[in-house]
Motif scaffolding. Structure first.
Motif, PDB file in Angstrom:
ATOM      1  N   LEU A   1       6.189   7.124   2.838  1.00 56.33           N
ATOM      2  CA  LEU A   1       6.315   6.830   1.205  1.00 56.33           C
ATOM      3  C   LEU A   1       7.457   5.622   1.271  1.00 56.33           C
ATOM      4  O   LEU A   1       8.098   5.155   2.119  1.00 56.33           O
ATOM      5  N   PHE A   2       7.582   5.173  -0.017  1.00 57.19           N
ATOM      6  CA  PHE A   2       8.300   3.979  -0.126  1.00 57.19           C
ATOM      7  C   PHE A   2       9.705   4.309   0.073  1.00 57.19           C
ATOM      8  O   PHE A   2      10.548   3.423   0.520  1.00 57.19           O
TER       9      PHE A   2
ATOM     10  N   ASN B   1       0.979  -1.145   0.025  1.00 56.20           N
ATOM     11  CA  ASN B   1      -0.049  -0.025  -0.155  1.00 56.20           C
ATOM     12  C   ASN B   1       0.845   1.321  -0.003  1.00 56.20           C
ATOM     13  O   ASN B   1       0.587   2.357  -0.603  1.00 56.20           O
ATOM     14  N   THR B   2       1.862   1.178   0.768  1.00 56.39           N
ATOM     15  CA  THR B   2       2.878   2.493   0.724  1.00 56.39           C
ATOM     16  C   THR B   2       3.538   2.673  -0.606  1.00 56.39           C
ATOM     17  O   THR B   2       3.700   3.696  -1.088  1.00 56.39           O
ATOM     18  N   PHE B   3       3.806   1.537  -1.412  1.00 56.94           N
ATOM     19  CA  PHE B   3       4.344   1.626  -2.837  1.00 56.94           C
ATOM     20  C   PHE B   3       3.236   2.189  -3.673  1.00 56.94           C
ATOM     21  O   PHE B   3       3.793   3.076  -4.518  1.00 56.94           O
ATOM     22  N   ILE B   4       2.201   1.580  -3.510  1.00 53.77           N
ATOM     23  CA  ILE B   4       1.109   2.182  -4.433  1.00 53.77           C
ATOM     24  C   ILE B   4       0.905   3.778  -4.174  1.00 53.77           C
ATOM     25  O   ILE B   4       0.562   4.490  -4.950  1.00 53.77           O
ATOM     26  N   TYR B   5       0.843   4.029  -2.854  1.00 52.69           N
ATOM     27  CA  TYR B   5       0.443   5.507  -2.361  1.00 52.69           C
ATOM     28  C   TYR B   5       1.727   6.365  -3.065  1.00 52.69           C
ATOM     29  O   TYR B   5       1.463   7.341  -3.537  1.00 52.69           O
ATOM     30  N   SER B   6       2.749   5.774  -2.683  1.00 48.93           N
ATOM     31  CA  SER B   6       4.134   6.526  -3.381  1.00 48.93           C
ATOM     32  C   SER B   6       4.180   6.857  -4.678  1.00 48.93           C
ATOM     33  O   SER B   6       4.474   8.206  -5.268  1.00 48.93           O
TER      34      SER B   6
ATOM     35  N   MET C   1      11.199  10.323 -10.855  1.00 50.76           N
ATOM     36  CA  MET C   1      12.106   9.770 -10.452  1.00 50.76           C
ATOM     37  C   MET C   1      12.458  10.189  -8.888  1.00 50.76           C
ATOM     38  O   MET C   1      12.619   9.074  -7.977  1.00 50.76           O
ATOM     39  N   PRO C   2      12.717  11.156  -8.674  1.00 45.32           N
ATOM     40  CA  PRO C   2      13.120  11.677  -7.177  1.00 45.32           C
ATOM     41  C   PRO C   2      11.950  11.807  -6.439  1.00 45.32           C
ATOM     42  O   PRO C   2      12.063  11.304  -5.183  1.00 45.32           O
ATOM     43  N   THR C   3      10.472  12.125  -6.664  1.00 44.67           N
ATOM     44  CA  THR C   3       9.542  12.145  -6.078  1.00 44.67           C
ATOM     45  C   THR C   3       8.963  10.708  -5.548  1.00 44.67           C
ATOM     46  O   THR C   3       8.607  10.488  -4.472  1.00 44.67           O
ATOM     47  N   VAL C   4       9.120   9.689  -6.492  1.00 44.98           N
ATOM     48  CA  VAL C   4       8.450   8.463  -6.099  1.00 44.98           C
ATOM     49  C   VAL C   4       9.771   7.815  -5.058  1.00 44.98           C
ATOM     50  O   VAL C   4       9.169   6.823  -4.489  1.00 44.98           O
ATOM     51  N   SER C   5      10.835   8.384  -4.865  1.00 43.25           N
ATOM     52  CA  SER C   5      11.919   7.687  -4.115  1.00 43.25           C
ATOM     53  C   SER C   5      12.147   8.350  -2.747  1.00 43.25           C
ATOM     54  O   SER C   5      13.057   8.007  -2.004  1.00 43.25           O
TER      55      SER C   5
END
Length: 266
Positions: free
Chosen positions: A216-217, A61-66, A197-201
């Motif tokens: 977040l992820f 769920n955290t991955f999908i939310y990120s 790229m930077p926002t997802v990680s």
């Protein structure tokens, strides 16, 4: 002396420092992540780390939310950044230079300091920290990465194409939708990649702008490496590898879309 001069005049010689840098700081870290992701703390081969991720609903769920937060941030940056880039590319006199300085100046300050300043700004106006503050902070930090690729593409665009479209009877809306927008696709794609790229990680911005209320992820990866000890490094490497695969797929399919879009324009 002649041999020494030949060595230093060779392009291959000057390429070796870059090759060494890539091996030490790109290839080797990626290789270590791959090895750790498929091994346990004792060094035995296993896929338990990936099974643990998919079996943990909180992590999934955290991955999908990120991914959703990163996509929303990217869309907002695109909606704000494209008009700004278009104005900079089509304006005359000192307008592009002034706007460039306005967007560049905040980047001279470390992004953590900018984020802390954003936190104090929200506190000063008694605005609660949470999801809204997180999206605002991400857009504030990464908006220039959307603007400048689009600006560079629009600035290098052949202006004679616009003149030809006007001569053929196209109005402003048609010129924009059929000429300017298609030709700016490479810049849009570059901006999307540089923001997504930077926002997802990311993890620091989320922790500061939400007071650790939102995970977040990137935070999961950071905790696995930083707080979990050596026993969690393998799980953290698996999470990192999953993130790398998602980013790699995004880049691959994005490149295909860019090539197909360019071919259709031609």
């Amino acid at each position: 002396m002649i041999k020494l001069s030949a060595i230093f005049n060779s392009r291959r010689t000057w390429a070796w420092p870059y090759v060494l840098f890539l091996v030490l700081f790109v290839v080797l870290p990626l290789l270590l992540i791959f090895v750790y992701a498929f091994t346990d703390p004792q060094g035995n081969f296993t896929i338990k780390n990936f099974v643990q991720f998919f079996a943990t609903s909180e992590a999934v769920n955290t991955f999908i939310y990120s991914i959703a937060i990163a996509m929303l941030t990217t869309i907002i940056c695109l909606l704000l950044g494209y008009p700004a880039a278009y104005i900079m590319a089509t304006a005359e006199l000192k307008t592009p230079a002034v706007m460039s300085m306005l967007f560049i100046l905040p980047m001279w300050i470390n992004f953590l300091l900018r984020t802390l300043a954003t936190v104090e700004l929200f506190n000063m106006f008694s605005i609660p920290l949470g999801e809204g503050a997180l999206i605002y902070g991400m857009c504030y930090d990464f908006l220039p990465f959307m603007i400048y690729p689009i600006y560079n593409t629009l600035q290098k665009m052949d202006k004679s194409l616009i003149e030809a479209a006007h001569d053929l009877g196209a109005n402003r809306a048609e010129v924009f939708t059929k000429v300017i927008l298609p030709l700016s696709v490479p810049g849009i794609y570059s901006g999307i990649i540089m923001v997504f790229m930077p926002t997802v990680s990311t993890f620091a911005i989320a922790e500061l702008l939400t007071r650790n209320k939102i995970t977040l992820f990137g935070s999961l990866i950071q905790r696995a490496f930083g707080e979990g000890g050596l026993q969690m490094w393998n799980y953290g490497a698996a999470l990192s590898l999953i993130m790398l695969i998602i980013i790699g797929l995004t880049s691959f399919f994005g490149n295909n879309e860019e090539e197909s879009g360019t071919a259709s324009i031609i």
